[in-house]
Design an enzyme around this catalytic site. Structure first.
Site, PDB file in Angstrom:
ATOM      1  CE  LYS A  21      -3.714  -0.429   2.487  1.00 33.20           C
ATOM      2  NZ  LYS A  21      -4.328  -0.650   3.800  1.00 33.20           N
ATOM      3  NE  ARG A  91      -5.261   3.565   3.899  1.00 26.56           N
ATOM      4  CZ  ARG A  91      -5.318   3.751   2.580  1.00 26.56           C
ATOM      5  NH1 ARG A  91      -4.659   4.762   2.010  1.00 26.56           N
ATOM      6  NH2 ARG A  91      -5.997   2.914   1.840  1.00 26.56           N
ATOM      7  CG  MET A 102      -3.027  -7.143   9.364  1.00 19.86           C
ATOM      8  SD  MET A 102      -1.340  -6.929   8.938  1.00 19.86           S
ATOM      9  CE  MET A 102      -1.472  -6.471   7.256  1.00 19.86           C
ATOM     10  NE  ARG A 335      -6.249  -4.465  -3.058  1.00 23.96           N
ATOM     11  CZ  ARG A 335      -6.758  -4.430  -1.842  1.00 23.96           C
ATOM     12  NH1 ARG A 335      -5.974  -4.295  -0.810  1.00 23.96           N
ATOM     13  NH2 ARG A 335      -8.050  -4.514  -1.642  1.00 23.96           N
ATOM     14  CG  HIS A 454      -7.711 -41.120   6.297  1.00 23.64           C
ATOM     15  ND1 HIS A 454      -8.810 -41.530   5.572  1.00 23.64           N
ATOM     16  CD2 HIS A 454      -6.693 -41.942   5.949  1.00 23.64           C
ATOM     17  CE1 HIS A 454      -8.466 -42.571   4.830  1.00 23.64           C
ATOM     18  NE2 HIS A 454      -7.184 -42.837   5.043  1.00 23.64           N
ATOM     19  CB  SER A 763      10.083 -42.389  -9.338  1.00 18.50           C
ATOM     20  OG  SER A 763       8.949 -41.594  -9.087  1.00 18.50           O
ATOM     21  CB  CYS A 830       5.662 -40.335  -8.281  1.00 18.35           C
ATOM     22  SG  CYS A 830       6.439 -41.452  -7.102  1.00 18.35           S
TER      23      CYS A 830
HETATM   24  P1  ADP Z   1      -7.830  -2.104   3.859  1.00 22.34           P
HETATM   25  O1  ADP Z   1      -6.430  -2.515   3.587  1.00 22.34           O
HETATM   26  O2  ADP Z   1      -8.558  -2.999   4.788  1.00 22.34           O
HETATM   27  O3  ADP Z   1      -8.566  -1.779   2.597  1.00 22.34           O
HETATM   28  P2  ADP Z   1      -7.319   0.705   4.102  1.00 22.34           P
HETATM   29  O4  ADP Z   1      -6.090   1.153   4.801  1.00 22.34           O
HETATM   30  O5  ADP Z   1      -7.261   0.711   2.633  1.00 22.34           O
HETATM   31  O6  ADP Z   1      -7.723  -0.733   4.671  1.00 22.34           O
HETATM   32  O7  ADP Z   1      -8.493   1.616   4.614  1.00 22.34           O
HETATM   33  C1  ADP Z   1      -9.845   1.307   4.422  1.00 22.34           C
HETATM   34  C2  ADP Z   1     -10.598   2.476   3.878  1.00 22.34           C
HETATM   35  O8  ADP Z   1     -10.420   3.614   4.706  1.00 22.34           O
HETATM   36  C3  ADP Z   1     -10.120   2.937   2.518  1.00 22.34           C
HETATM   37  O9  ADP Z   1     -10.767   2.252   1.512  1.00 22.34           O
HETATM   38  C4  ADP Z   1     -10.535   4.374   2.484  1.00 22.34           C
HETATM   39  O10 ADP Z   1     -11.826   4.490   1.975  1.00 22.34           O
HETATM   40  C5  ADP Z   1     -10.494   4.781   3.921  1.00 22.34           C
HETATM   41  N1  ADP Z   1      -9.326   5.638   4.150  1.00 22.34           N
HETATM   42  C6  ADP Z   1      -8.085   5.256   4.466  1.00 22.34           C
HETATM   43  N2  ADP Z   1      -7.264   6.329   4.571  1.00 22.34           N
HETATM   44  C7  ADP Z   1      -8.011   7.400   4.299  1.00 22.34           C
HETATM   45  C8  ADP Z   1      -7.746   8.793   4.203  1.00 22.34           C
HETATM   46  N3  ADP Z   1      -6.530   9.288   4.442  1.00 22.34           N
HETATM   47  N4  ADP Z   1      -8.753   9.601   3.891  1.00 22.34           N
HETATM   48  C9  ADP Z   1      -9.984   9.105   3.661  1.00 22.34           C
HETATM   49  N5  ADP Z   1     -10.317   7.825   3.725  1.00 22.34           N
HETATM   50  C10 ADP Z   1      -9.337   6.959   4.029  1.00 22.34           C
HETATM   51 MG    MG Z   2      -7.836  -0.750   1.200  1.00 27.29          MG
END
Ligand code: ADP
Ligand code: MG
Ligand code: MG
Length: 870
Positions: A21, A91, A102, A335, A454, A763, A830
């Protein structure tokens, strides 16, 4: 070391350090896209956090605050300043995305004072208090572990009192009341008031994200996806933008192509006046992305443009998150999108045709394991959609099975022999005695047991649909019925259906459709074949399995387990007679019966395989799987042998072994009773000669199992060669054949140079080799492996994925020593591992000639072999 990077200091290549991310936020920043500014605390800081005993070192904390000051300067707002507050999100973000595994906290930096300032500043108290109550809840949940449901209950109470259903219908006053109640709840739960110092909030949140790397669902996800636990997660601290500022604001997610079909079309959803997780959480029904075109065409067009740019830039389908604040678009994440197997194939092939990637790259874009879902019969999608599951268990082996239920292996086998072809075996759990019943079933359902039980292991080996550990149903094996969670009773002979990909159980007959390797699938497979050097064979014991494997592209049989040819009820009797025979005469009598059956089976197999190599392993029956147990069987066999049932029972008791897997099996049987090897050689050689006369060129490969000493091998090989030469001479047909061995006993691996003096091929039987190297059996390991995973002693099941350090080292040694004696010795694998992508890569690297796997894994192996080459 540097532990904190501004987004403007990073880029996509820094994924290991910044997490996926963070690296992509930095990359998008670099591309000049509208990304809220921020910084990333690195994965190394996470590793350090754990090494330091779950604390953030002073130097890292200082660096975080120093970078925060820089961020304040850049955005012109101040953390904790009611006049002009900076709010951030915190995040998580590991190297590879672990969606939903997470935690994330939004609106951090709010407190009682700042929220009032924010209300004034934005002239929007509803927004300010909505943000505050969200923050209190997320912080309480993620950082303090207070159950989110308790907050949602308070929200529901207010909604109910007002008689509204959507959160958007609550006003500023309601939101303020909510935030007050949330704080009271926090005080009650924690015994201290909600933290008002934004810096404390920030550090606590960073720690919580680091800790979330170890939460149970993340641990399980990593194990299922082969993600090492020492990678750690990065933490992104990012300026908030607000989708909840009113009806000109919103938030959403979108894919550049349809993730379930692969169709090239923007695909996504959004919600106006909403924040973050509202879209996924399903509190309101989001709208399809096309609707945004009508609501705000400018933003929509800008988004489309950015989406295209990102897809071109990353050269793959993108999964993006965005937020609109007062009509202005912000990108929050991109991503490479997760996708179904169908979509993965279509997208990979389309991207090549669009000139965006090469064929080699396309091969790397499809996860071989994912193909599994396409290789088994599937339920008719329409029927599946309409059906309602009656229970859910663990999805142990994929596929769609529909059939009549039977509660014992014997019943299942009886039904099968009476002509019933659609059978589902329902058991509390299975044991080796159930093999025959499993063999004749379309699918297996068990009430107990896990993914390595099993039933699960055997079903995967057989390529059969299997759902295990289905505790939601109550099974009564004795009386032959089960009760589902709604109390409905299903009796012997009733129809059910199993979805081995989801674990769902349906109380009805669902129509299925056959898998096909056409279209995009076929194209990608063709490319894989052009690239790979490793050959792919199959483990097949019957012509039917061999036929299926050929359709999937197998280039030979790497393992035909001859004992498996005797499971059918008209044959198992003769096999049992052979096993319990006490005199050579009795044994020869039983072998006489087995000979024509084997010979015609082999003829069939050779015909189906059309000249491709066929490796036939001589008998290796673990005794306990074949000894008769039922009174009826015992009577019949005793009669055949001309002894009393009592006498036979005494023999069976005498044959009992304490540890059958390490008992009188494999080549040891042929050493004791060479007539067995004689009969099998006769069957193989005569079958090959007969088929050769029909014009097919057959070069049978005879494989001696469980060899640990070259002298053992030589002894059995001499019997084989003597018998074979006599037949060849007698018939006057020239026939080439080879005699080789399985390397599955550690001693054989270590003395492979000597073994190779006799063996014309190796084998690697990695099931037994793993079992004997680790010293525990596959059937029993399920009971304690879970402990090993949770205590981080093992990260994966060594029976599913080759242990390259230990078992792999034995293979490496054996390959090297084998080649020293016999330079061009042919080598393959195998065991179950022959169908596992990471193990296949290993086989490629040690220079094996082929891998052999169950028919349904052949396409997976073809792709994995190609990937190993690219
Ligand atoms: P996940 O990995 O579970 O998607 P994110 O870190 O992407 O978690 O956060 C989830 C949501 O929170 C994002 O989709 C976004 O909509 C919101 N979010 C995260 N950071 C911001 C930010 N700086 N401003 C506004 N919304 C945010
Ligand atoms: Mg996200
Ligand atoms: Mg073996």
């Amino acid at each position: 070391a540097k532990y904190v990077y501004l987004f403007s200091e990073g880029n996509a290549s820094m994924r290991n350090l910044l997490g996926g991310k963070g690296a992509n936020l930095a990359e998008m920043t670099g591309l000049g896209l509208p990304v809220p500014r921020g910084f990333t605390v690195t994965t190394e800081a996470c590793t350090r956090f754990y090494n330091d005993g779950k604390v953030i070192a002073k130097e890292i904390e200082d660096e975080i605050f120093a970078t925060l000051s820089k961020l304040e300067e850049i955005v012109g707002k101040k953390f904790g300043d009611p006049e002009n507050p900076l709010l951030v999100s915190v995040r998580s973000g590991a190297r590879v995305s672990m969606p939903g595994m997470m935690d994330t906290i939004l609106n951090l930096g709010l407190n009682d004072e700042v929220v009032e300032g924010l209300a004034k500043l934005t002239q929007n108290p509803r927004f300010a208090y909505d943000s505050y109550r969200r923050f209190i809840m997320m912080f309480s949940d993620v950082v303090m572990g207070i159950d989110r449901m308790k907050f949602e209950k308070l929200m529901d109470e207010i909604k109910e009192k007002k008689g509204v259903s959507a959160d958007t219908e609550l006003d500023a006053g309601d939101m303020k009341t909510l935030s007050e109640r949330y704080k009271e709840l926090y005080l009650k739960e924690m015994g201290v008031p909600f933290p008002q110092d934004p810096k404390v909030q920030l550090i606590e949140a960073v720690k919580a994200v680091f800790r979330s790397w170890e939460n149970p669902r993340a641990v399980v996800y990593r194990r299922l996806n082969d993600i090492p636990s020492d990678w750690g997660t990065a933490v992104n601290v990012q300026e908030m933008v607000f989708g909840n500022m009113g009806n000109d604001s919103g938030t959403g997610v979108a894919f550049t192509r349809d993730p379930s079909t692969g169709e090239k079309k923007l695909y996504g959803e959004f919600l106006m006046n909403a924040q973050g997780e509202d879209v996924v959480a399903g509190i309101r029904t989001p709208q399809p992305i096309d609707v945004l075109k009508e609501i705000n065409p400018d933003v929509y067009n800008q988004f489309v443009e950015i989406a295209e740019k990102l897809e071109k830039h990353y050269r793959d389908m993108q999964d993006m998150e965005f937020t609109i604040e007062h009509g202005k678009l912000f990108m929050l994440q991109t991503r490479n999108g997760k996708r179904t197997a169908q979509a993965a194939l279509k997208i990979a092939v389309d991207l090549v045709n669009e000139g965006m990637i090469t064929k080699e790259e396309a091969l790397l874009r499809v996860d071989p394991k994912q193909l599994d879902t396409l290789l088994h019969p599937q339920f008719d999608p329409k029927a599946l959609k309409a059906a309602k599951p009656i229970a859910k268990g663990l999805a142990a082996s994929p596929g769609a099975a529909t059939g009549k239920i039977y509660f014992s292996a014997e019943e299942a086998a009886q039904a099968y022999n009476a002509g019933e072809k659609l059978i589902i075996l329902v058991r509390l759990e299975t044991s080796p005695e159930d093999i025959e019943g499993m063999h004749v079933s379309q699918g297996i359902l068990t009430g107990r047991g896990g993914m390595t039980s099993h039933a699960a292991v055997v079903a995967r080996g057989m390529g059969k649909c299997c759902v295990v550990g289905c505790g939601e149903i109550i099974i009564n094996e004795e009386e032959g019925y089960f009760i589902d969670k709604n109390g409905r009773r299903y009796n012997k002979g009733d129809w059910i259906s199993l979805d081995g990909s989801t674990g769902n159980v349906y109380g009805e007959k669902l129509p299925t459709v056959a898998p096909e390797m056409t279209g995009y699938f076929g194209t990608l497979m063709k490319w894989a074949d052009e690239v790979r050097v490793l050959k792919v064979r199959t483990n097949a014991d019957t012509p039917r399995d061999a036929q299926q494997a050929l359709k999937f592209g197998a280039e030979g049989i790497g393992l035909c387990r001859t004992e498996h040819m005797f499971f059918d009820s008209d044959r198992i009797g003769a096999m049992r007679e052979m096993i319990v025979a006490r005199t050579e005469e009795q044994r020869r009598k039983a072998l006489e019966k087995l000979l024509p059956m084997q010979r015609s089976d082999f003829e069939e197999l050779f015909r189906v395989m059309k000249g491709y190599p066929v490796t036939i392993r001589f008998l290796d029956p673990p005794l306990h799987e074949f000894l008769p147990k039922e009174e009826e069987d015992i009577q019949a066999i005793a009669a055949e042998m001309g002894i009393t049932a009592e006498e036979l029972k005494a023999i069976i008791t005498e044959l009992h072994e304490f540890n059958p897997m390490l008992g009188h099996r494999g080549c040891r049987l042929a050493v004791s009773y060479p007539e067995i090897a004689e009969m099998q050689t006769r069957a193989v050689i005569e079958a090959a000669i007969n088929v050769k006369k029909e014009g097919l060129n057959v070069v049978p490969e005879i494989m001696i199992p469980l060899v640990g000493d070259v002298k053992e091998l030589k002894y059995v090989k001499d019997v084989v060669v003597k018998t074979a030469e006599a037949i060849i001479k007698e018939t006057g047909v020239e026939l080439e054949y080879r005699v080789g061995t399985m390397i599955e006993v550690p001693r054989a691996a270590i003395t492979a140079d000597e073994i190779a003096k006799e063996a014309e091929f190796f084998s690697f039987g990695t099931n037994d080799l793993t079992q004997m190297t680790f010293g525990f059996s596959r059937d029993d390991a399920g009971k304690f492996l879970e402990e090993y995973y949770s205590k981080k002693i093992y990260e994966f099941d060594p029976f599913a994925k080759l242990d390259q350090t230990g078992v792999g080292e034995l293979i490496r040694i054996a390959a090297e020593k084998g080649r020293k004696t016999r330079a061009n010795i042919k080598m393959g694998i195998c065991g179950e591992h022959g169908g596992d992508p990471s193990s296949i890569e290993f086989c490629h690297n040690v220079g094996l000639d082929y891998v052999s796997c169950s028919p349904y894994r052949v396409p997976i192996a073809r792709l994995a072999a190609a990937q190993a080459q690219v």
